[in-house]
Design a protein around this motif. Structure first.
Motif, mmCIF file in Angstrom:
data_model
loop_
_atom_site.group_PDB
_atom_site.id
_atom_site.type_symbol
_atom_site.label_atom_id
_atom_site.label_comp_id
_atom_site.label_asym_id
_atom_site.label_seq_id
_atom_site.Cartn_x
_atom_site.Cartn_y
_atom_site.Cartn_z
ATOM 1 N N LYS A 152 72.596 -50.716 91.008
ATOM 2 C CA LYS A 152 71.540 -49.731 90.763
ATOM 3 C C LYS A 152 71.256 -49.543 89.274
ATOM 4 O O LYS A 152 70.172 -49.113 88.906
ATOM 5 C CB LYS A 152 71.907 -48.408 91.411
ATOM 6 N N ARG A 153 72.227 -49.864 88.436
ATOM 7 C CA ARG A 153 72.047 -49.711 86.994
ATOM 8 C C ARG A 153 73.060 -50.606 86.286
ATOM 9 O O ARG A 153 74.158 -50.824 86.780
ATOM 10 C CB ARG A 153 72.260 -48.257 86.595
ATOM 11 N N GLU A 154 72.677 -51.101 85.102
ATOM 12 C CA GLU A 154 73.581 -51.872 84.250
ATOM 13 C C GLU A 154 73.708 -51.182 82.898
ATOM 14 O O GLU A 154 72.873 -50.359 82.540
ATOM 15 C CB GLU A 154 73.036 -53.283 84.002
ATOM 16 N N ARG A 155 74.753 -51.556 82.174
ATOM 17 C CA ARG A 155 74.875 -51.105 80.796
ATOM 18 C C ARG A 155 75.637 -52.158 80.008
ATOM 19 O O ARG A 155 76.365 -52.965 80.573
ATOM 20 C CB ARG A 155 75.508 -49.735 80.711
ATOM 21 N N THR A 156 75.447 -52.145 78.695
ATOM 22 C CA THR A 156 76.100 -53.115 77.827
ATOM 23 C C THR A 156 77.271 -52.456 77.122
ATOM 24 O O THR A 156 77.134 -51.391 76.525
ATOM 25 C CB THR A 156 75.095 -53.692 76.818
ATOM 26 N N VAL A 157 78.430 -53.105 77.226
ATOM 27 C CA VAL A 157 79.675 -52.627 76.621
ATOM 28 C C VAL A 157 80.276 -53.789 75.828
ATOM 29 O O VAL A 157 80.532 -54.850 76.396
ATOM 30 C CB VAL A 157 80.684 -52.160 77.695
ATOM 31 N N ASN A 158 80.468 -53.606 74.539
ATOM 32 C CA ASN A 158 81.051 -54.643 73.674
ATOM 33 C C ASN A 158 80.347 -55.991 73.828
ATOM 34 O O ASN A 158 80.986 -57.034 73.840
ATOM 35 C CB ASN A 158 82.536 -54.819 73.954
ATOM 36 N N GLY A 159 79.031 -55.955 74.008
ATOM 37 C CA GLY A 159 78.256 -57.185 74.115
ATOM 38 C C GLY A 159 78.171 -57.763 75.521
ATOM 39 O O GLY A 159 77.493 -58.765 75.726
ATOM 40 N N PHE A 160 78.839 -57.164 76.495
ATOM 41 C CA PHE A 160 78.795 -57.624 77.877
ATOM 42 C C PHE A 160 77.939 -56.668 78.701
ATOM 43 O O PHE A 160 78.188 -55.465 78.704
ATOM 44 C CB PHE A 160 80.196 -57.671 78.502
ATOM 45 N N THR A 161 76.951 -57.201 79.419
ATOM 46 C CA THR A 161 76.144 -56.369 80.301
ATOM 47 C C THR A 161 76.753 -56.441 81.696
ATOM 48 O O THR A 161 76.903 -57.532 82.263
ATOM 49 C CB THR A 161 74.679 -56.838 80.311
ATOM 50 N N ILE A 162 77.120 -55.272 82.207
ATOM 51 C CA ILE A 162 77.834 -55.182 83.479
ATOM 52 C C ILE A 162 77.217 -54.078 84.342
ATOM 53 O O ILE A 162 76.547 -53.186 83.826
ATOM 54 C CB ILE A 162 79.333 -54.891 83.258
ATOM 55 N N PRO A 163 77.444 -54.130 85.652
ATOM 56 C CA PRO A 163 76.958 -53.049 86.502
ATOM 57 C C PRO A 163 77.604 -51.723 86.100
ATOM 58 O O PRO A 163 78.799 -51.668 85.816
ATOM 59 C CB PRO A 163 77.415 -53.460 87.910
ATOM 60 N N SER A 164 76.805 -50.670 86.077
ATOM 61 C CA SER A 164 77.362 -49.349 85.761
ATOM 62 C C SER A 164 77.204 -48.379 86.929
ATOM 63 O O SER A 164 77.817 -47.321 86.938
ATOM 64 C CB SER A 164 76.710 -48.765 84.514
ATOM 65 N N ARG A 165 76.395 -48.744 87.909
ATOM 66 C CA ARG A 165 76.247 -47.930 89.118
ATOM 67 C C ARG A 165 76.016 -48.895 90.281
ATOM 68 O O ARG A 165 75.106 -49.715 90.234
ATOM 69 C CB ARG A 165 75.078 -46.974 88.979
ATOM 70 N N VAL A 166 76.868 -48.788 91.327
ATOM 71 C CA VAL A 166 76.793 -49.706 92.455
ATOM 72 C C VAL A 166 76.934 -48.972 93.784
ATOM 73 O O VAL A 166 77.502 -47.880 93.849
ATOM 74 C CB VAL A 166 77.887 -50.804 92.384
ATOM 75 N N GLU A 167 76.417 -49.620 94.815
ATOM 76 C CA GLU A 167 76.654 -49.209 96.200
ATOM 77 C C GLU A 167 77.134 -50.460 96.927
ATOM 78 O O GLU A 167 76.502 -51.509 96.838
ATOM 79 C CB GLU A 167 75.382 -48.686 96.852
#
Length: 189
Positions: free
Chosen positions: A150-165
């Motif tokens: 449902k949403r992604e975010r970038t952490v330390n240069g890695f874009t990863i899921p931040s909200r999932v179902e």
């Protein structure tokens, strides 16, 4: 992370920590809150091909202890799906093999898991969903399993899921979500 976990017809809130290691596995340690003052905690894991679950009511009374070949295989499927939180595990130098399906979907296979994972992206390249076949430890059957991102975010240069179902029956009329989570923080070592 925090979120909700469905047990039967009830959605229970949780907070949890997860550790993922490429080619090795995961350990998920939740604290599940029942709303009645009694919660449970423990771990769900797959490490080097061995899966298991260990949970206790109020941290004292064992309520789940599971292991064995079916749990090993089901946990490996979960590890495959959750590797989306560790994008380096999908690199060819880590043994991942990719096959394009169409302009929005690709299939990735990891060296330590039998099944493959289908990743679907939107027009801008953001991950929309992931799906695989996973052994359902309750029924002993291989079932469609997957997550809507449902949403992604970038952490330390890695874009990863931040909200999932997440749910069983993914991509079918029998889809049953049982897990909703929001990533609070992540770190890579």
């Amino acid at each position: 992370m925090d979120g909700q976990l469905r047990l039967g017809d009830r959605w229970l809130s949780f907070d949890a920590e997860k550790t993922l290691a490429a080619r090795r596995g995961f350990v998920w340690q939740p604290n599940v809150h029942s709303g009645l003052g009694l919660g449970f905690s423990g771990a769900d894991f797959s490490v080097d091909g061995t899966g298991g679950q260990r949970f206790a009511l109020a941290g004292l009374v064992p309520i789940v202890r599971s292991s064995g070949e079916a749990i090993d295989r089901s946990s490996a499927g979960r590890f495959l799906a959750e590797s989306v939180w560790l994008p380096t595990s999908f690199l060819p130098m880590m043994g991942a093999e990719w096959d394009g399906i169409d302009d929005r979907r690709a299939r990735v296979t990891l060296p330590t898991v039998e099944e493959s994972l289908t990743v679907t992206v939107d027009g801008q390249g953001a991950v929309e969903s992931i799906e695989t076949l996973r052994l359902d430890g309750d029924t002993g059957e291989m079932r469609p399993f997957g997550a809507i991102v449902k949403r992604e975010r970038t952490v330390n240069g890695f874009t990863i899921p931040s909200r999932v179902e997440v749910g069983w029956g993914f991509g079918t009329d029998a889809y049953e979500p049982f897990f909703r989570a929001k990533l609070r923080e992540a770190s890579f070592h």
